[in-house]
Design an enzyme around this catalytic site. Structure first.
Site, short mmCIF file in Angstrom:
data_model
loop_
_atom_site.label_atom_id
_atom_site.label_comp_id
_atom_site.label_asym_id
_atom_site.label_seq_id
_atom_site.Cartn_x
_atom_site.Cartn_y
_atom_site.Cartn_z
NE ARG A 67 4.21 3.45 1.42
CZ ARG A 67 5.58 3.86 1.24
NH1 ARG A 67 5.60 5.36 1.58
NH2 ARG A 67 6.38 3.06 1.35
CE1 TYR A 196 0.27 -0.73 -4.10
CE2 TYR A 196 0.76 1.20 -2.62
CZ TYR A 196 1.17 -0.04 -3.04
OH TYR A 196 1.99 -0.81 -2.33
CE LYS A 205 2.57 1.29 5.07
NZ LYS A 205 3.76 0.80 6.00
CG HIS A 225 7.03 1.19 8.76
ND1 HIS A 225 7.90 1.46 7.71
CD2 HIS A 225 6.27 0.39 8.21
CE1 HIS A 225 7.38 0.86 6.53
NE2 HIS A 225 6.44 0.13 6.87
CB SER A 247 8.21 -0.03 1.96
OG SER A 247 7.75 0.86 3.17
CB CYS A 249 13.76 -3.85 4.20
SG CYS A 249 14.44 -2.54 2.93
CG ASP A 274 3.66 -2.30 7.54
OD1 ASP A 274 4.74 -2.55 6.96
OD2 ASP A 274 2.67 -1.78 6.96
NE ARG A 366 3.31 -3.84 -1.61
CZ ARG A 366 3.79 -3.18 -0.51
NH1 ARG A 366 3.56 -3.82 0.40
NH2 ARG A 366 4.63 -2.32 -0.55
C1 OXD Z 1 4.83 -0.16 2.67
C2 OXD Z 1 3.71 -1.18 3.06
O1 OXD Z 1 4.87 0.45 1.62
O2 OXD Z 1 3.55 -1.51 4.23
O3 OXD Z 1 5.46 -0.02 3.86
O4 OXD Z 1 2.76 -1.32 2.06
MN MN Z 2 5.01 -0.88 5.47
#
Ligand code: OXD
Ligand code: MN
Length: 589
Positions: A67, A196, A205, A225, A247, A249, A274, A366
């Site tokens: 991102r 992406y 998001k 989130h 993100s 974590c 998420d 991912r």
């Molecule tokens: C982020 C995702 O970047 O969930 O938070 O992809």
């Molecule tokens: Mn996320």
């Protein structure tokens, strides 16, 4: 389709000039056809069909791997409405500067119209979006991540005008011409120049957090989130817990946690990993739905120990992006089980050996996988009303200062804890990694309006709910003098979840399991089982320590952050900040 969708699609096509327009129905046949085309032109590569049936690899442009927060804008008339933590552009400037980039951007390409639903099909809280995109890879991902096609079209033909348009074009993928734009007043998204995940799968998001957060403010709910999990105790009772973590974590790992205490009846069920949309129920509790239907998880570090449930989930019907491939067509990334292979093809398609000195998989590579493949999916994950939350966790990546876990004193204090949380940055966004930044409620990159107004909204939600969840902060990432993580994490996080449950539902055996500190209520090391884990006395002390000097520095740093919000900062947050400072400051005698 409603005529408003037709009109918007026509308008977009008149500017972007695709070769053809395809309206997606989300069917298997349509998906197979798309996959076939992408295999044909190299957008996707087939993986080992025996080991990974119906799984594919995609390699993104090497300049388009995460991102891009600095290219993400919220467009409102008044810059104060987006606040100091967002990039602002006026709608007028956006029309002048960004709209022209869409001119002819889909020439010689197909434009896909993707209707999708965020939220369970039968939920009154589900919402419709329509993404127009020139990327078939985005379509295939949207089909996993959202309820895409006919289910959403059915809602549109039922007459709703309440849908979120999202225009996406890869254009030439140049970072110079990349913009991720949000217009909260018109509930519209434009994204150009990136294929992406979070920049391109607009349901995630862009809609479910940035636009939805502004809808929630107006309509009295929260778009967060957050993971949502159900913690089952030996009596079969399930406590629902939501967790906001920045993100990369460990949200996905926590949401899918495999309990080391399963034989004793302690188990975790995943509702979401998420995003959570939270409404106040008639019983005065917070009820959360997961608007997504798939997981877009970080691959590196995922293995049989850290997340066995994810390893099972991603073994079929999944799309991998920017991972490495073995000689026999299987996927590989740093932190995968077993020895490091002698040869690989890396995330950019180059030959790789352990001596290459580079990462074989991109650190933000991912997997995209359907939620239904999660072996521990909660049987309530699609309940129309959602699940009732008893606790909210705020978690960051902090080498010092923040203990493993503590409970806030009450709702107002809990909102303050979320508002001032901080974390070291990760590879999920472009920019420096490992820098501590304030990331309120893990929403810094995702809150679609002024963060100070967002805190007011949180405070208001707590006032409206007669029984809001208890709020905790957790930190799995505290290190010792050598810089080593003290806490084993992963499955052992179950110990922290059990303590959280004890705090909200009452202790299991009546012995004291916690004590009050100036920052909040901290468990005793015994309550978490520090001894069973074999932690040394000094490690256990560090893990639960609330060091006055560290916290006074923290308070100072918080002041600087909070000052940015000027007089929009809610009084309650200012009060909580002062109260923390005085609790930390010994009274002179
Ligand atoms: C982020 C995702 O970047 O969930 O938070 O992809
Ligand atoms: Mn996320």
């Amino acid at each position: 389709m409603t005529s408003s969708v037709d009109e918007w699609v026509d308008e977009v096509a008149r500017t972007t000039h695709p070769d053809k327009v395809v309206w997606c129905d989300g069917s298997d046949a349509e998906n197979e056809h798309l996959i076939g085309e992408m295999l044909g032109d190299g957008t996707l590569l087939r993986l080992n069909e025996q080991a990974l049936p119906n799984c594919y690899l995609h390699r993104s442009n090497p300049q388009d791997v995460a991102r891009t927060e600095h290219l993400t804008y919220i467009c409102t008339d008044d810059p104060h409405d987006v606040g100091p933590t967002n990039n602002w552009m006026s709608p007028g400037e956006a029309y002048e500067k960004v709209w022209p980039l869409f001119k002819d951007s889909m020439k010689n390409r197909t434009m896909y119209v993707v209707p999708y639903l965020m939220g369970p099909t039968s939920s009154p809280y589900a919402k419709v979006g329509v993404e127009v995109t020139d990327s078939p890879y985005v379509v295939a991902n949207m089909r996993i991540m959202t309820r895409m096609g006919q289910v959403a079209t059915d809602r549109l033909t039922a007459g709703t005008t309440d849908w979120v348009p999202g225009l996406h074009s890869l254009s030439d993928l140049s970072p110079e011409r990349r913009f991720i734009m949000h217009f909260p007043d018109r509930r519209t998204i434009w994204s150009i120049g990136s294929g992406y995940g979070g920049n391109a799968l607009l349901g995630k998001k862009c809609f479910s957090l940035r636009i939805a957060s502004t809808m929630g403010k107006q309509q009295g709910w929260l778009a967060e989130h957050m993971l949502i999990l159900g913690l089952e105790s030996p009596d079969g009772d399930v406590t629902y817990i939501a967790g906001a973590f920045p993100s990369a974590c460990g949200k996905t790992n926590l949401a899918m946690l495999k309990s080391p205490f399963e034989r004793d009846g302690w188990k975790v069920w995943t509702v979401g990993e998420d995003i959570a949309w939270i409404n106040i129920g008639p019983d005065g509790r917070f009820w959360a739905i997961n608007p997504e239907s798939g997981y877009f998880g970080v691959a590196p570090g995922t293995n049989r120990k850290t997340n066995p449930n994810a390893m099972d989930a991603i073994s079929r019907n999944s799309i991998f992006t920017n991972v490495a491939v073995t000689d026999d067509g299987k996927v590989w990334w740093e932190g995968m089980d077993g020895p490091v292979p002698e040869h690989l093809i890396d995330w950019q398609g180059r030959r790789w050996t352990p001596t290459s000195g580079t990462k074989a998989a991109h650190p933000n590579s991912r997997f995209t996988t359907p939620a239904t493949q999660n072996p521990v999916i909660s049987k309530h994950w699609e309940d129309p009303q959602g699940v009732p939350l008893s606790a909210i966790l705020f978690g960051g990546r902090r080498a010092r200062t923040v203990p493993l876990v503590y409970r806030s004193f009450d709702w107002e204090h809990g909102v303050f804890v979320g508002a001032t949380m901080a974390s070291e940055t990760t590879a999920a966004a472009t920019g420096a990694v490992g820098v501590v930044r304030r990331d309120p409620m893990a929403m810094l990159p995702f809150c679609g309006y002024n963060m100070a107004d967002y805190w007011s909204h949180w405070l208001e939600m707590g006032r409206r709910a007669s029984n809001p969840p208890a709020v905790f902060q957790v930190n799995w990432f505290r290190t010792d003098d050598q810089g080593r993580y003290i806490w084993p994490g992963f499955g052992e996080n179950m110990r922290v979840l059990r303590w959280v449950r004890d705090q909200v539902r009452g202790s299991r055996n009546g012995t004291p399991t916690a004590h009050e500190t100036p920052v909040g209520v901290v468990p005793t090391p015994e309550a978490i089982g520090a001894r069973d884990l074999g932690l040394s006395k000094s490690d256990a002390e560090t893990l639960f320590a609330v060091d006055r000097e560290d916290w006074l520095r923290e308070v100072e740093d918080q002041s600087e952050f909070l000052r940015k919000f000027g007089d929009r900062l809610p009084d309650a947050i200012r009060r909580q900040h002062q109260a923390l400072q005085s609790r930390l400051t010994p009274v002179a005698v």
